[in-house]
Design an enzyme around this catalytic site. Structure first.
Site, PDB file in Angstrom:
ATOM      1  CB  CYS A  84      -8.314 -28.074  12.117  1.00 32.63           C
ATOM      2  SG  CYS A  84      -9.024 -26.492  12.426  1.00 32.63           S
ATOM      3  N   GLY A 138     -11.200   3.996   1.098  1.00 31.44           N
ATOM      4  CA  GLY A 138     -12.253   5.016   1.946  1.00 31.44           C
ATOM      5  C   GLY A 138     -13.240   4.214   2.540  1.00 31.44           C
ATOM      6  CG  ASP A 195      -6.228  -5.077   2.332  1.00 33.30           C
ATOM      7  OD1 ASP A 195      -5.442  -5.046   3.557  1.00 33.30           O
ATOM      8  OD2 ASP A 195      -6.567  -4.383   1.962  1.00 33.30           O
ATOM      9  CB  CYS A 246     -10.730 -26.548   9.298  1.00 35.63           C
ATOM     10  SG  CYS A 246      -9.533 -25.591   8.606  1.00 35.63           S
ATOM     11  CG  PHE A 271      -4.776   3.420   5.893  1.00 34.34           C
ATOM     12  CD1 PHE A 271      -6.534   3.496   5.971  1.00 34.34           C
ATOM     13  CD2 PHE A 271      -4.605   3.023   7.504  1.00 34.34           C
ATOM     14  CE1 PHE A 271      -7.276   3.128   6.891  1.00 34.34           C
ATOM     15  CE2 PHE A 271      -5.304   2.609   8.371  1.00 34.34           C
ATOM     16  CZ  PHE A 271      -6.581   2.857   7.914  1.00 34.34           C
ATOM     17  CB  CYS A 314      -5.971 -25.618   8.747  1.00 39.99           C
ATOM     18  SG  CYS A 314      -6.185 -25.418  10.396  1.00 39.99           S
ATOM     19  CG  HIS A 328      -8.071 -22.116  12.225  1.00 44.67           C
ATOM     20  ND1 HIS A 328      -8.711 -23.280  11.879  1.00 44.67           N
ATOM     21  CD2 HIS A 328      -9.134 -21.315  12.554  1.00 44.67           C
ATOM     22  CE1 HIS A 328     -10.072 -23.048  11.443  1.00 44.67           C
ATOM     23  NE2 HIS A 328     -10.402 -21.787  11.965  1.00 44.67           N
ATOM     24  CG  ASP A 388      -0.392  -0.036   2.570  1.00 40.79           C
ATOM     25  OD1 ASP A 388       0.878   0.109   2.509  1.00 40.79           O
ATOM     26  OD2 ASP A 388      -0.957  -0.620   3.378  1.00 40.79           O
ATOM     27  CB  SER A 389       0.162   4.448  -1.480  1.00 43.39           C
ATOM     28  OG  SER A 389      -0.928   4.758  -0.679  1.00 43.39           O
ATOM     29  N   GLY A 390       0.953   4.164   1.552  1.00 45.72           N
ATOM     30  CA  GLY A 390       1.202   5.026   2.782  1.00 45.72           C
ATOM     31  C   GLY A 390       0.105   6.179   2.890  1.00 45.72           C
TER      32      GLY A 390
END
Length: 376
Positions: free
Chosen positions: A314, A221, A271, A309, A93, A311, A340, A89-91
Protein backbone atom coordinates in the site's frame (compact mmCIF):
# COMPACT_ATOMS: atom_id res chain seq x y z
CA UNK A 1 5.58 -21.24 28.72
CA UNK A 2 2.27 -19.32 28.52
CA UNK A 3 1.66 -16.18 30.53
CA UNK A 4 -1.58 -14.18 30.49
CA UNK A 5 -0.61 -10.51 30.70
CA UNK A 6 -4.07 -8.95 30.68
CA UNK A 7 -7.72 -9.84 30.21
CA UNK A 8 -10.65 -7.78 28.98
CA UNK A 9 -13.85 -9.74 29.39
CA UNK A 10 -12.99 -13.23 28.11
CA UNK A 11 -10.38 -11.86 25.68
CA UNK A 12 -6.81 -12.69 26.71
CA UNK A 13 -3.54 -10.90 26.01
CA UNK A 14 -0.62 -13.25 26.51
CA UNK A 15 2.91 -14.38 25.72
CA UNK A 16 3.88 -17.89 24.70
CA UNK A 17 7.58 -18.62 25.12
CA UNK A 18 9.20 -21.36 23.02
CA UNK A 19 12.68 -22.55 22.13
CA UNK A 20 12.34 -20.56 18.88
CA UNK A 21 11.16 -17.29 20.41
CA UNK A 22 8.28 -15.65 22.26
CA UNK A 23 4.89 -15.22 20.58
CA UNK A 24 2.56 -12.35 21.43
CA UNK A 25 -1.05 -13.55 21.61
CA UNK A 26 -3.70 -13.46 20.25
CA UNK A 27 -1.80 -14.49 17.13
CA UNK A 28 -2.56 -15.46 13.53
CA UNK A 29 -0.34 -18.18 12.07
CA UNK A 30 0.60 -17.71 8.42
CA UNK A 31 0.00 -20.93 6.48
CA UNK A 32 2.90 -22.27 4.42
CA UNK A 33 1.67 -25.80 3.70
CA UNK A 34 4.78 -26.98 1.84
CA UNK A 35 7.23 -24.80 3.80
CA UNK A 36 6.35 -21.83 1.58
CA UNK A 37 3.58 -19.24 1.42
CA UNK A 38 1.67 -19.71 -1.83
CA UNK A 39 2.07 -16.47 -3.72
CA UNK A 40 5.84 -16.11 -3.79
CA UNK A 41 6.59 -14.69 -0.32
CA UNK A 42 9.99 -15.37 1.22
CA UNK A 43 10.79 -15.68 4.92
CA UNK A 44 12.24 -12.16 4.75
CA UNK A 45 8.82 -11.01 3.49
CA UNK A 46 7.12 -12.81 6.39
CA UNK A 47 9.33 -11.05 8.90
CA UNK A 48 8.62 -7.68 7.25
CA UNK A 49 4.84 -8.13 7.43
CA UNK A 50 4.86 -9.16 11.08
CA UNK A 51 4.44 -12.93 10.91
CA UNK A 52 5.16 -14.54 14.30
CA UNK A 53 4.42 -18.21 13.53
CA UNK A 54 4.61 -20.11 10.26
CA UNK A 55 2.45 -23.23 9.85
CA UNK A 56 3.35 -26.22 7.68
CA UNK A 57 1.66 -29.51 6.87
CA UNK A 58 2.93 -32.87 8.12
CA UNK A 59 1.23 -35.01 5.47
CA UNK A 60 2.36 -32.90 2.51
CA UNK A 61 5.97 -32.54 3.68
CA UNK A 62 6.09 -36.28 4.38
CA UNK A 63 5.27 -36.85 0.70
CA UNK A 64 7.70 -34.26 -0.64
CA UNK A 65 10.51 -33.63 -0.13
CA UNK A 66 10.17 -36.21 2.68
CA UNK A 67 10.50 -35.63 6.42
CA UNK A 68 13.70 -37.69 6.58
CA UNK A 69 15.25 -35.47 3.91
CA UNK A 70 14.35 -32.39 5.95
CA UNK A 71 15.76 -34.01 9.10
CA UNK A 72 19.03 -34.80 7.35
CA UNK A 73 19.24 -31.19 6.14
CA UNK A 74 18.93 -29.83 9.67
CA UNK A 75 15.18 -29.51 10.23
CA UNK A 76 12.46 -27.29 8.86
CA UNK A 77 13.78 -24.02 10.33
CA UNK A 78 17.12 -24.41 8.62
CA UNK A 79 15.55 -25.84 5.45
CA UNK A 80 13.30 -22.82 4.86
CA UNK A 81 15.48 -20.17 6.55
CA UNK A 82 12.93 -19.27 9.24
CA UNK A 83 14.13 -18.44 12.75
CA UNK A 84 10.77 -18.00 14.50
CA UNK A 85 8.28 -20.62 15.74
CA UNK A 86 6.80 -23.18 13.35
CA UNK A 87 3.65 -25.20 14.02
CA UNK A 88 3.08 -28.39 12.08
CA UNK A 89 -0.37 -29.87 11.86
CA UNK A 90 -0.52 -33.61 12.33
CA UNK A 91 -1.91 -34.96 9.06
CA UNK A 92 -5.21 -35.48 10.85
CA UNK A 93 -7.03 -32.99 8.64
CA UNK A 94 -6.20 -35.21 5.66
CA UNK A 95 -8.33 -37.86 7.39
CA UNK A 96 -11.15 -35.44 6.57
CA UNK A 97 -10.05 -33.89 3.28
CA UNK A 98 -8.99 -37.19 1.66
CA UNK A 99 -12.08 -39.08 2.80
CA UNK A 100 -12.40 -40.95 -0.51
CA UNK A 101 -8.77 -42.11 -0.32
CA UNK A 102 -8.53 -43.42 3.25
CA UNK A 103 -9.60 -46.11 5.72
CA UNK A 104 -9.61 -45.47 9.49
CA UNK A 105 -8.81 -48.15 12.08
CA UNK A 106 -7.81 -48.08 15.75
CA UNK A 107 -4.15 -48.24 14.70
CA UNK A 108 -4.36 -45.21 12.41
CA UNK A 109 -5.30 -44.28 8.84
CA UNK A 110 -4.39 -45.87 5.52
CA UNK A 111 -4.21 -43.25 2.75
CA UNK A 112 -3.80 -43.28 -0.96
CA UNK A 113 -1.40 -40.47 -1.85
CA UNK A 114 -3.19 -37.69 -3.71
CA UNK A 115 -0.03 -37.32 -5.84
CA UNK A 116 0.57 -40.81 -7.25
CA UNK A 117 -1.86 -43.09 -5.42
CA UNK A 118 0.73 -45.08 -3.44
CA UNK A 119 -0.38 -46.40 -0.04
CA UNK A 120 0.57 -44.52 3.12
CA UNK A 121 -0.10 -45.47 6.73
CA UNK A 122 -0.17 -42.79 9.40
CA UNK A 123 -1.05 -43.29 13.04
CA UNK A 124 -0.23 -41.34 16.20
CA UNK A 125 3.32 -42.67 16.38
CA UNK A 126 4.03 -42.09 12.70
CA UNK A 127 2.67 -38.52 12.88
CA UNK A 128 4.88 -37.75 15.89
CA UNK A 129 7.91 -39.27 14.17
CA UNK A 130 7.37 -37.19 11.03
CA UNK A 131 6.89 -34.00 13.04
CA UNK A 132 9.98 -34.80 15.12
CA UNK A 133 11.97 -35.16 11.90
CA UNK A 134 10.63 -31.78 10.78
CA UNK A 135 11.74 -30.38 14.19
CA UNK A 136 8.87 -27.90 14.38
CA UNK A 137 8.32 -25.84 17.51
CA UNK A 138 4.77 -27.10 18.07
CA UNK A 139 3.48 -30.48 16.90
CA UNK A 140 -0.24 -31.14 16.71
CA UNK A 141 -1.74 -34.41 17.93
CA UNK A 142 -3.05 -36.89 15.37
CA UNK A 143 -6.85 -36.79 15.31
CA UNK A 144 -9.87 -37.38 13.13
CA UNK A 145 -11.67 -34.28 11.88
CA UNK A 146 -15.31 -35.25 11.33
CA UNK A 147 -17.54 -33.52 8.81
CA UNK A 148 -20.45 -31.48 10.17
CA UNK A 149 -23.13 -32.67 10.47
CA UNK A 150 -22.36 -36.34 11.20
CA UNK A 151 -24.31 -39.02 13.13
CA UNK A 152 -23.96 -38.77 16.92
CA UNK A 153 -22.78 -42.36 17.41
CA UNK A 154 -20.06 -42.02 14.78
CA UNK A 155 -18.83 -38.74 16.29
CA UNK A 156 -18.82 -40.32 19.76
CA UNK A 157 -16.69 -43.28 18.66
CA UNK A 158 -14.37 -40.99 16.70
CA UNK A 159 -14.01 -38.68 19.70
CA UNK A 160 -13.10 -41.58 22.01
CA UNK A 161 -10.57 -42.91 19.50
CA UNK A 162 -9.03 -39.45 19.08
CA UNK A 163 -8.49 -39.37 22.86
CA UNK A 164 -6.75 -42.75 22.77
CA UNK A 165 -4.63 -41.51 19.87
CA UNK A 166 -3.68 -38.43 21.92
CA UNK A 167 -2.39 -40.61 24.76
CA UNK A 168 -0.23 -42.47 22.22
CA UNK A 169 0.99 -39.15 20.73
CA UNK A 170 2.08 -37.92 24.14
CA UNK A 171 3.97 -41.11 24.95
CA UNK A 172 5.70 -41.14 21.56
CA UNK A 173 6.73 -37.49 21.73
CA UNK A 174 8.20 -38.00 25.19
CA UNK A 175 10.23 -40.89 23.77
CA UNK A 176 11.36 -38.97 20.68
CA UNK A 177 12.42 -35.87 22.63
CA UNK A 178 14.95 -38.02 24.52
CA UNK A 179 16.70 -39.41 21.44
CA UNK A 180 20.19 -38.21 20.54
CA UNK A 181 19.18 -37.89 16.88
CA UNK A 182 16.24 -35.57 17.62
CA UNK A 183 16.90 -32.02 16.40
CA UNK A 184 14.36 -30.21 18.61
CA UNK A 185 14.28 -31.92 22.00
CA UNK A 186 11.92 -29.18 23.25
CA UNK A 187 9.15 -29.89 20.76
CA UNK A 188 5.72 -29.12 22.22
CA UNK A 189 2.54 -31.17 21.76
CA UNK A 190 -0.90 -29.54 21.47
CA UNK A 191 -3.98 -31.72 21.95
CA UNK A 192 -7.09 -31.27 19.78
CA UNK A 193 -10.68 -31.15 21.03
CA UNK A 194 -13.23 -32.88 18.80
CA UNK A 195 -16.91 -33.76 19.11
CA UNK A 196 -18.63 -32.29 16.08
CA UNK A 197 -21.53 -29.99 16.96
CA UNK A 198 -22.59 -32.00 20.01
CA UNK A 199 -22.20 -30.08 23.27
CA UNK A 200 -21.89 -33.13 25.52
CA UNK A 201 -19.18 -34.76 23.38
CA UNK A 202 -17.21 -31.53 23.09
CA UNK A 203 -17.31 -30.94 26.85
CA UNK A 204 -16.47 -34.57 27.73
CA UNK A 205 -13.57 -34.61 25.31
CA UNK A 206 -12.11 -31.31 26.53
CA UNK A 207 -12.30 -32.46 30.15
CA UNK A 208 -10.49 -35.71 29.26
CA UNK A 209 -7.68 -34.17 27.20
CA UNK A 210 -7.16 -31.43 29.81
CA UNK A 211 -6.14 -34.15 32.28
CA UNK A 212 -3.05 -34.86 30.16
CA UNK A 213 -1.59 -31.43 31.04
CA UNK A 214 -0.29 -30.60 27.56
CA UNK A 215 1.43 -27.31 26.59
CA UNK A 216 -1.61 -26.17 24.58
CA UNK A 217 -5.08 -27.15 23.38
CA UNK A 218 -6.79 -26.71 20.03
CA UNK A 219 -10.45 -26.72 19.04
CA UNK A 220 -10.64 -28.77 15.84
CA UNK A 221 -13.42 -29.97 13.60
CA UNK A 222 -15.00 -26.53 13.09
CA UNK A 223 -15.35 -24.50 9.89
CA UNK A 224 -16.08 -27.82 8.15
CA UNK A 225 -19.77 -27.46 7.36
CA UNK A 226 -21.44 -25.87 10.37
CA UNK A 227 -22.77 -22.30 10.48
CA UNK A 228 -20.86 -19.48 12.17
CA UNK A 229 -23.52 -19.45 14.87
CA UNK A 230 -22.99 -23.17 15.55
CA UNK A 231 -19.22 -22.63 15.72
CA UNK A 232 -19.59 -19.78 18.21
CA UNK A 233 -21.99 -21.87 20.29
CA UNK A 234 -19.46 -24.73 20.50
CA UNK A 235 -16.79 -22.28 21.63
CA UNK A 236 -19.13 -20.92 24.29
CA UNK A 237 -19.77 -24.46 25.52
CA UNK A 238 -16.26 -25.92 25.45
CA UNK A 239 -13.89 -23.08 26.41
CA UNK A 240 -15.04 -22.91 30.06
CA UNK A 241 -13.63 -26.45 30.36
CA UNK A 242 -10.28 -25.68 28.67
CA UNK A 243 -7.28 -25.05 30.96
CA UNK A 244 -7.05 -21.31 31.61
CA UNK A 245 -3.25 -21.33 31.86
CA UNK A 246 -2.65 -22.90 28.44
CA UNK A 247 -3.00 -21.35 24.96
CA UNK A 248 -6.20 -22.12 23.05
CA UNK A 249 -6.04 -22.59 19.29
CA UNK A 250 -9.05 -22.46 16.95
CA UNK A 251 -7.95 -24.45 13.93
CA UNK A 252 -8.65 -23.36 10.36
CA UNK A 253 -10.52 -20.15 11.25
CA UNK A 254 -11.11 -17.86 9.53
CA UNK A 255 -12.53 -14.50 8.41
CA UNK A 256 -11.54 -11.31 10.25
CA UNK A 257 -14.94 -11.36 11.96
CA UNK A 258 -14.48 -15.02 12.96
CA UNK A 259 -11.15 -14.11 14.55
CA UNK A 260 -12.57 -11.18 16.51
CA UNK A 261 -15.46 -13.34 17.73
CA UNK A 262 -13.04 -16.12 18.67
CA UNK A 263 -10.88 -13.72 20.69
CA UNK A 264 -14.02 -12.46 22.43
CA UNK A 265 -14.60 -16.04 23.63
CA UNK A 266 -11.03 -16.63 24.82
CA UNK A 267 -9.13 -18.00 21.80
CA UNK A 268 -5.39 -17.23 21.54
CA UNK A 269 -4.18 -18.89 18.27
CA UNK A 270 -5.70 -18.90 14.78
CA UNK A 271 -4.74 -20.07 11.30
CA UNK A 272 -6.44 -20.07 7.93
CA UNK A 273 -5.50 -20.29 4.24
CA UNK A 274 -8.16 -17.67 3.45
CA UNK A 275 -6.00 -14.51 3.31
CA UNK A 276 -3.43 -16.00 0.93
CA UNK A 277 -5.89 -18.09 -1.09
CA UNK A 278 -8.30 -15.20 -1.61
CA UNK A 279 -5.44 -12.86 -2.48
CA UNK A 280 -4.35 -15.17 -5.29
CA UNK A 281 -7.76 -14.47 -6.86
CA UNK A 282 -7.60 -10.69 -6.28
CA UNK A 283 -9.95 -10.82 -3.30
CA UNK A 284 -8.57 -8.29 -0.81
CA UNK A 285 -9.13 -7.53 2.89
CA UNK A 286 -9.18 -3.90 4.06
CA UNK A 287 -10.17 -1.99 7.20
CA UNK A 288 -13.47 -1.12 5.51
CA UNK A 289 -14.38 -4.58 4.25
CA UNK A 290 -13.45 -6.83 1.35
CA UNK A 291 -12.89 -5.85 -2.27
CA UNK A 292 -12.49 -7.61 -5.59
CA UNK A 293 -9.64 -5.90 -7.46
CA UNK A 294 -10.80 -7.36 -10.75
CA UNK A 295 -13.84 -5.07 -10.74
CA UNK A 296 -13.90 -2.49 -13.53
CA UNK A 297 -14.18 0.41 -11.09
CA UNK A 298 -10.51 -0.01 -10.10
CA UNK A 299 -9.12 0.25 -13.65
CA UNK A 300 -8.08 3.91 -13.18
CA UNK A 301 -7.97 3.99 -9.38
CA UNK A 302 -4.54 5.24 -8.32
CA UNK A 303 -5.22 4.97 -4.60
CA UNK A 304 -3.51 2.25 -2.56
CA UNK A 305 -5.53 -0.88 -1.79
CA UNK A 306 -6.23 0.47 1.70
CA UNK A 307 -5.45 4.11 2.41
CA UNK A 308 -5.08 3.34 6.14
CA UNK A 309 -2.65 0.43 5.60
CA UNK A 310 1.10 0.70 6.22
CA UNK A 311 2.10 -2.48 4.39
CA UNK A 312 4.88 -2.34 1.74
CA UNK A 313 2.30 -2.83 -1.01
CA UNK A 314 0.00 0.00 0.00
CA UNK A 315 2.99 2.32 0.40
CA UNK A 316 4.15 1.80 -3.20
CA UNK A 317 1.46 0.43 -5.52
CA UNK A 318 -2.01 1.41 -6.72
CA UNK A 319 -5.23 -0.53 -7.14
CA UNK A 320 -5.07 0.17 -10.86
CA UNK A 321 -1.58 -1.30 -11.21
CA UNK A 322 -2.26 -4.45 -9.19
CA UNK A 323 -5.53 -4.99 -11.09
CA UNK A 324 -3.57 -4.66 -14.34
CA UNK A 325 -1.10 -7.31 -13.15
CA UNK A 326 -3.93 -9.74 -12.46
CA UNK A 327 -5.57 -9.04 -15.82
CA UNK A 328 -2.21 -9.55 -17.57
CA UNK A 329 -1.64 -12.73 -15.54
CA UNK A 330 1.63 -11.39 -14.16
CA UNK A 331 2.66 -13.30 -11.02
CA UNK A 332 3.70 -10.06 -9.32
CA UNK A 333 0.03 -9.16 -8.89
CA UNK A 334 -0.59 -12.32 -6.88
CA UNK A 335 2.53 -11.76 -4.78
CA UNK A 336 1.57 -8.17 -3.90
CA UNK A 337 -2.00 -9.17 -3.04
CA UNK A 338 -0.85 -12.03 -0.78
CA UNK A 339 1.63 -9.75 0.96
CA UNK A 340 -1.09 -7.18 1.66
CA UNK A 341 -3.64 -9.72 2.93
CA UNK A 342 -1.18 -11.38 5.30
CA UNK A 343 0.00 -8.00 6.56
CA UNK A 344 -3.65 -7.10 7.15
CA UNK A 345 -4.22 -10.25 9.24
CA UNK A 346 -1.02 -9.82 11.26
CA UNK A 347 -1.80 -6.16 11.86
CA UNK A 348 -5.39 -7.03 12.82
CA UNK A 349 -3.97 -9.23 15.59
CA UNK A 350 -1.72 -6.37 16.77
CA UNK A 351 -4.75 -4.07 16.90
CA UNK A 352 -6.67 -6.70 18.86
CA UNK A 353 -3.81 -7.08 21.35
CA UNK A 354 -3.70 -3.31 21.89
CA UNK A 355 -7.47 -3.13 22.36
CA UNK A 356 -7.31 -5.83 25.05
CA UNK A 357 -4.43 -4.08 26.82
CA UNK A 358 -6.38 -0.80 26.83
CA UNK A 359 -9.63 -2.43 28.08
CA UNK A 360 -11.54 -1.42 24.97
CA UNK A 361 -11.82 -4.75 23.17
CA UNK A 362 -15.64 -4.79 23.27
CA UNK A 363 -15.76 -1.41 21.53
CA UNK A 364 -13.24 -2.68 18.97
CA UNK A 365 -15.38 -5.78 18.43
CA UNK A 366 -18.62 -3.82 17.93
CA UNK A 367 -16.97 -1.51 15.41
CA UNK A 368 -14.96 -4.03 13.41
CA UNK A 369 -16.61 -7.46 13.57
CA UNK A 370 -19.51 -6.57 11.24
CA UNK A 371 -17.56 -4.03 9.14
CA UNK A 372 -14.64 -6.25 8.17
CA UNK A 373 -16.88 -8.87 6.55
CA UNK A 374 -18.73 -6.34 4.38
CA UNK A 375 -18.14 -6.23 0.64
CA UNK A 376 -17.04 -2.85 -0.65
Amino acid sequence: MFKILHTNGLARRGEFTTVHGTVQTPVFQNVGTLAAIKGGLSCDDLREIGCQIELSNTYHLHLRPGDKVIHDLGGLHKFMNWDRPILTDSGGFQVFSLAKLRKITEEGVNFNSHIDGHRIFMGPEESMQIQSNLASTIAMAFDECVENPAPYEYVKKSCERTFRWLERCKAEMERLNKLDTTINKNQLLFGINQGGIFDDLRIWHMKEIAKLDLPGYAIGGLAVGETHEEMYHILDMVLPHAPENKPRYLMGVGTPSNIIEGVARGIDFFDCVMPSRNARHAFIFTRHGTMNLLNQCYERDMRPIDEECSCPVCQKYSRAYIRHLFKAKEILGMRLAVMHNLYFYNELMARIRTAIEEDRFEEFRKENSPKLDKRI
